[in-house]
Design a protein around this motif. Structure first.
Motif, PDB file in Angstrom:
ATOM      1  N   GLY A   1      72.094 -38.459  38.995  1.00  0.00           N
ATOM      2  CA  GLY A   1      73.511 -38.793  39.014  1.00  0.00           C
ATOM      3  C   GLY A   1      74.168 -38.613  40.357  1.00  0.00           C
ATOM      4  N   GLN A   2      73.400 -38.759  41.449  1.00  0.00           N
ATOM      5  CA  GLN A   2      73.935 -38.489  42.786  1.00  0.00           C
ATOM      6  C   GLN A   2      73.863 -39.701  43.713  1.00  0.00           C
ATOM      7  OE1 GLN A   2      71.399 -35.220  43.915  1.00  0.00           O
ATOM      8  NE2 GLN A   2      72.672 -33.689  42.894  1.00  0.00           N
ATOM      9  N   LEU A   3      73.523 -40.869  43.214  1.00  0.00           N
ATOM     10  CA  LEU A   3      73.363 -42.041  44.078  1.00  0.00           C
ATOM     11  C   LEU A   3      74.692 -42.741  44.293  1.00  0.00           C
ATOM     12  CD1 LEU A   3      71.269 -43.815  45.576  1.00  0.00           C
ATOM     13  CD2 LEU A   3      71.194 -45.248  43.530  1.00  0.00           C
ATOM     14  N   ASP A   4      75.037 -42.937  45.553  1.00  0.00           N
ATOM     15  CA  ASP A   4      76.199 -43.742  45.919  1.00  0.00           C
ATOM     16  C   ASP A   4      75.836 -44.552  47.157  1.00  0.00           C
ATOM     17  OD1 ASP A   4      76.197 -41.895  47.988  1.00  0.00           O
ATOM     18  OD2 ASP A   4      77.915 -40.758  47.205  1.00  0.00           O
ATOM     19  N   ALA A   5      76.799 -45.283  47.706  1.00  0.00           N
ATOM     20  CA  ALA A   5      76.519 -46.158  48.846  1.00  0.00           C
ATOM     21  C   ALA A   5      76.011 -45.372  50.046  1.00  0.00           C
ATOM     22  CB  ALA A   5      77.780 -46.944  49.212  1.00  0.00           C
ATOM     23  N   ILE A   6      76.561 -44.182  50.272  1.00  0.00           N
ATOM     24  CA  ILE A   6      76.147 -43.398  51.436  1.00  0.00           C
ATOM     25  C   ILE A   6      74.721 -42.897  51.264  1.00  0.00           C
ATOM     26  CG2 ILE A   6      76.617 -41.304  52.759  1.00  0.00           C
ATOM     27  CD1 ILE A   6      79.565 -41.669  52.123  1.00  0.00           C
ATOM     28  N   SER A   7      74.391 -42.354  50.101  1.00  0.00           N
ATOM     29  CA  SER A   7      73.035 -41.859  49.896  1.00  0.00           C
ATOM     30  C   SER A   7      72.020 -42.993  49.833  1.00  0.00           C
ATOM     31  CB  SER A   7      72.969 -41.014  48.613  1.00  0.00           C
ATOM     32  OG  SER A   7      73.403 -41.753  47.492  1.00  0.00           O
ATOM     33  N   LEU A   8      72.437 -44.171  49.357  1.00  0.00           N
ATOM     34  CA  LEU A   8      71.529 -45.320  49.344  1.00  0.00           C
ATOM     35  C   LEU A   8      71.103 -45.692  50.763  1.00  0.00           C
ATOM     36  CD1 LEU A   8      70.159 -47.566  47.639  1.00  0.00           C
ATOM     37  CD2 LEU A   8      72.235 -48.931  47.989  1.00  0.00           C
ATOM     38  N   ALA A   9      72.015 -45.539  51.711  1.00  0.00           N
ATOM     39  CA  ALA A   9      71.704 -45.866  53.101  1.00  0.00           C
ATOM     40  C   ALA A   9      70.605 -44.980  53.678  1.00  0.00           C
ATOM     41  CB  ALA A   9      72.973 -45.755  53.958  1.00  0.00           C
ATOM     42  N   ARG A  10      70.408 -43.795  53.113  1.00  0.00           N
ATOM     43  CA  ARG A  10      69.356 -42.892  53.594  1.00  0.00           C
ATOM     44  C   ARG A  10      67.965 -43.462  53.332  1.00  0.00           C
ATOM     45  NH1 ARG A  10      70.373 -37.655  50.397  1.00  0.00           N
ATOM     46  NH2 ARG A  10      68.294 -37.232  51.229  1.00  0.00           N
ATOM     47  N   TYR A  11      67.837 -44.274  52.312  1.00  0.00           N
ATOM     48  CA  TYR A  11      66.512 -44.758  51.906  1.00  0.00           C
ATOM     49  C   TYR A  11      66.274 -46.223  52.259  1.00  0.00           C
ATOM     50  CZ  TYR A  11      66.279 -40.418  49.312  1.00  0.00           C
ATOM     51  OH  TYR A  11      66.258 -39.093  48.978  1.00  0.00           O
ATOM     52  N   ALA A  12      67.299 -46.945  52.668  1.00  0.00           N
ATOM     53  CA  ALA A  12      67.143 -48.360  53.001  1.00  0.00           C
ATOM     54  C   ALA A  12      66.803 -48.520  54.478  1.00  0.00           C
ATOM     55  CB  ALA A  12      68.429 -49.120  52.668  1.00  0.00           C
ATOM     56  N   ARG A  13      65.795 -49.336  54.760  1.00  0.00           N
ATOM     57  CA  ARG A  13      65.417 -49.651  56.143  1.00  0.00           C
ATOM     58  C   ARG A  13      66.110 -50.926  56.594  1.00  0.00           C
ATOM     59  NH1 ARG A  13      60.816 -47.694  58.453  1.00  0.00           N
ATOM     60  NH2 ARG A  13      61.676 -48.830  60.235  1.00  0.00           N
ATOM     61  N   ARG A  14      66.624 -50.902  57.805  1.00  0.00           N
ATOM     62  CA  ARG A  14      67.321 -52.057  58.355  1.00  0.00           C
ATOM     63  C   ARG A  14      66.326 -52.961  59.070  1.00  0.00           C
ATOM     64  NH1 ARG A  14      69.827 -53.472  63.274  1.00  0.00           N
ATOM     65  NH2 ARG A  14      71.794 -54.615  63.069  1.00  0.00           N
ATOM     66  N   ILE A  15      66.192 -54.198  58.595  1.00  0.00           N
ATOM     67  CA  ILE A  15      65.308 -55.181  59.225  1.00  0.00           C
ATOM     68  C   ILE A  15      66.101 -56.077  60.160  1.00  0.00           C
ATOM     69  CG2 ILE A  15      63.640 -57.037  58.818  1.00  0.00           C
ATOM     70  CD1 ILE A  15      62.755 -54.276  57.868  1.00  0.00           C
ATOM     71  N   THR A  16      67.207 -56.600  59.668  1.00  0.00           N
ATOM     72  CA  THR A  16      68.159 -57.365  60.472  1.00  0.00           C
ATOM     73  C   THR A  16      69.552 -56.879  60.077  1.00  0.00           C
ATOM     74  OG1 THR A  16      68.575 -59.180  58.918  1.00  0.00           O
ATOM     75  CG2 THR A  16      66.595 -59.350  60.306  1.00  0.00           C
ATOM     76  N   PRO A  17      70.588 -57.286  60.803  1.00  0.00           N
ATOM     77  CA  PRO A  17      71.939 -56.839  60.407  1.00  0.00           C
ATOM     78  C   PRO A  17      72.303 -57.190  58.970  1.00  0.00           C
ATOM     79  CG  PRO A  17      71.995 -57.731  62.623  1.00  0.00           C
ATOM     80  CD  PRO A  17      70.617 -58.003  62.096  1.00  0.00           C
ATOM     81  N   LYS A  18      71.683 -58.223  58.408  1.00  0.00           N
ATOM     82  CA  LYS A  18      72.007 -58.649  57.051  1.00  0.00           C
ATOM     83  C   LYS A  18      70.908 -58.351  56.040  1.00  0.00           C
ATOM     84  CE  LYS A  18      76.065 -60.754  57.548  1.00  0.00           C
ATOM     85  NZ  LYS A  18      77.269 -60.406  56.751  1.00  0.00           N
ATOM     86  N   LEU A  19      69.810 -57.757  56.467  1.00  0.00           N
ATOM     87  CA  LEU A  19      68.696 -57.519  55.556  1.00  0.00           C
ATOM     88  C   LEU A  19      68.251 -56.063  55.615  1.00  0.00           C
ATOM     89  CD1 LEU A  19      66.484 -58.457  53.600  1.00  0.00           C
ATOM     90  CD2 LEU A  19      65.108 -59.134  55.587  1.00  0.00           C
ATOM     91  N   HIS A  20      68.220 -55.427  54.453  1.00  0.00           N
ATOM     92  CA  HIS A  20      67.728 -54.060  54.315  1.00  0.00           C
ATOM     93  C   HIS A  20      66.657 -54.018  53.243  1.00  0.00           C
ATOM     94  CE1 HIS A  20      71.741 -53.587  56.134  1.00  0.00           C
ATOM     95  NE2 HIS A  20      71.216 -52.527  56.736  1.00  0.00           N
ATOM     96  N   VAL A  21      65.780 -53.025  53.343  1.00  0.00           N
ATOM     97  CA  VAL A  21      64.615 -52.961  52.458  1.00  0.00           C
ATOM     98  C   VAL A  21      64.507 -51.582  51.824  1.00  0.00           C
ATOM     99  CG1 VAL A  21      62.098 -53.121  52.322  1.00  0.00           C
ATOM    100  CG2 VAL A  21      63.355 -54.686  53.801  1.00  0.00           C
ATOM    101  N   LEU A  22      64.253 -51.575  50.522  1.00  0.00           N
ATOM    102  CA  LEU A  22      63.846 -50.366  49.808  1.00  0.00           C
ATOM    103  C   LEU A  22      62.358 -50.518  49.515  1.00  0.00           C
ATOM    104  CD1 LEU A  22      66.811 -49.934  47.285  1.00  0.00           C
ATOM    105  CD2 LEU A  22      66.272 -48.421  49.210  1.00  0.00           C
ATOM    106  N   THR A  23      61.531 -49.825  50.276  1.00  0.00           N
ATOM    107  CA  THR A  23      60.087 -49.976  50.136  1.00  0.00           C
ATOM    108  C   THR A  23      59.606 -49.358  48.821  1.00  0.00           C
ATOM    109  OG1 THR A  23      59.755 -47.947  51.411  1.00  0.00           O
ATOM    110  CG2 THR A  23      59.698 -50.034  52.615  1.00  0.00           C
ATOM    111  N   GLY A  24      58.402 -49.762  48.411  1.00  0.00           N
ATOM    112  CA  GLY A  24      57.851 -49.315  47.142  1.00  0.00           C
ATOM    113  C   GLY A  24      57.048 -48.037  47.268  1.00  0.00           C
TER     114      GLY A  24
END
Length: 448
Positions: free
Chosen positions: A239-262
């Motif tokens: 119950g702790q996921l929000d936009a800020i914490s999501l950014a910790r796990y998403a990798r930035r590929i391009t300014p418009k593309l982010h990845v959550l790896t498996g």
């Protein structure tokens, strides 16, 4: 009329006694079946089939989305009890955990009874496919990242939490890329569709939810990967996921593309808990216009072959993602074996994702195995045996794809003028156009 039995698990809150007294004078036939000492006690009583409603506090130790999901699987409605006074944080945590019904401990008996009865009434109707999906267990471990011999994509910064917060609040679309067994090109298509969406100006999140062979990170040359999707799922489960914490796990590929790896090892599939992924997709929709998910191939509901309904389900991540998707791209290989698997798989897909629009894409189309006019031959076969017309065809280009895989680049980056890249780019534009024309989706449909 039988008495509605309530289980109370607010140990440590200090006001469980007052809650019991309020229930004793509440209107309607409501009785306290048990005052549980902790979450383990509550789960045991629920598993024994006692009670219809569970009252829990936000600070109950070890309470998470998996626990809530398990209670619902045992046909218990869940009501969150908030302390008196200001309790914004507690209310937000219960909402993150998926507890829709909440009431303050100092509420009058009539209001308390109303919330309990409403939750009990809705619980049976709400027990759908997503709640019946797999319940995975066990804490997440730490694994070494997989190393390969290909080129490495230059390290980019992590996703900007500021950008995610600024982009939050929208209701993006969820596109699931699914295909049958036999490697028809699910991951290749998912990666390149996500890249094309981003090049068209759509903020895009690419996620790898394949519990059998996650490979998005390797295709993009992200060799220092951590399992981003599993990390986000852990926070969602607590119950702790929000936009800020999501950014910790998403990798930035391009300014418009982010990845959550498996998950880096398929044995770690238990970390992708279906109930937690529901919240992950809600968060990715809030920060990205398009969420593209690479799904596993297997649609078997292994709950039906198990005597333990609470056991982990390996296919739960795929099933719950397809059920949550607005659009499903069903990928098949353009050869007799691949088309046969696709025909059989489409009927299973219609049962799993009845609310999604399904677009059939035939990949690896080539004359050597499908005849002089492969597109016409494939269309005729799919129309005859499955009653569908392919939405798009993607030509076979092994040398081009191998070059991109070796360099860890998408087709748009490695081979922008090749026919295969042009076909994927056109497919992405058609998907966006069809999605905009469809609007909110109604009953299940196959589109061409």
């Amino acid at each position: 009329m039988s008495q509605l039995q309530v289980l109370i698990a607010v140990s440590g809150a200090g006001w469980d006694s007052s809650l019991v007294k309020t229930l004793e004078i509440a209107p309607g036939r409501i009785g306290v079946a048990r005052r549980c000492v902790d979450l383990a006690d509550l789960m045991a009583v629920a598993g024994a089939g006692l009670g219809q409603v569970a009252l829990v506090s936000a600070d109950l130790r070890r309470l998470d989305r998996e626990a809530i999901s398990s209670l619902r699987l045992n046909r218990l409605a869940v009501v969150g009890v908030l302390p008196s006074g200001e309790s914004t944080a507690d209310a937000a945590r219960l909402a993150q955990l998926g507890v829709r019904h909440r009431v303050r401990v100092d509420a009058d008996p009539g209001q308390l009874a109303e919330v309990i009865l409403t939750a009990a009434t809705e619980s049976q109707a709400d027990l759908g496919g997503a709640e019946k999906a797999a319940i995975a267990n066990g804490p997440a471990g730490i694994e070494d990242a997989i190393r390969s011999g290909g080129a490495v994509r230059p390290a980019d910064e992590d996703a900007s939490a500021v950008d995610f917060v600024e982009g939050s609040g929208q209701r993006g679309r969820l596109l699931a890329v699914w295909g049958t067994c036999g490697a028809p090109g699910r991951t290749t298509l998912a990666v390149n569709l996500a890249m094309e969406f981003s090049l068209l100006g759509r903020a895009t999140m690419l996620a790898d939810a394949d519990t059998y062979g996650a490979s998005v990170a390797q295709v993009l040359g992200l060799l220092d990967e951590a399992p981003g999707l599993a990390g986000a799922a852990r926070l969602a489960n607590n119950g702790q996921l929000d936009a800020i914490s999501l950014a910790r796990y998403a990798r930035r590929i391009t300014p418009k593309l982010h990845v959550l790896t498996g998950v880096v090892r398929s044995s770690r599939w238990t970390e992708l808990r279906p109930s937690a992924l529901e919240m992950v997709w809600e968060q990715t929709r809030s920060v990205a216009a398009m969420t593209v998910v690479d799904c596993g191939f297997c649609l078997e509901d292994d709950e039906s072959i198990s005597f333990d309904s609470a056991a982990p389900r390996r296919n739960g991540a795929t099933l719950s993602t397809l059920q949550a998707a607005d659009v499903v791209v069903a990928v098949g290989s353009g050869d007799p074996v691949g088309l046969g698997r696709l025909v059989r798989g489409l009927s299973d897909l219609a049962e799993v994702a009845p609310e999604a629009t399904v677009h059939v894409v035939v990949n690896r189309v080539r004359r050597s195995v499908a005849g002089a006019d492969p597109e016409q031959q494939i269309s005729a076969a799919l129309n005859r045996y499955a009653g569908v017309k392919p939405f798009a065809f993607v030509p076979d280009a092994p040398q081009v794809l191998d070059a991109g895989l070796l360099s860890g680049l998408s087709l748009a980056e490695a081979a922008p003028r090749t026919p295969v890249r042009q076909a994927v780019a056109e497919l992405s534009r058609r998907l966006l156009t069809a999605d905009a024309a469809t609007g909110r989706l109604g009953p299940a449909r196959m589109r061409s």
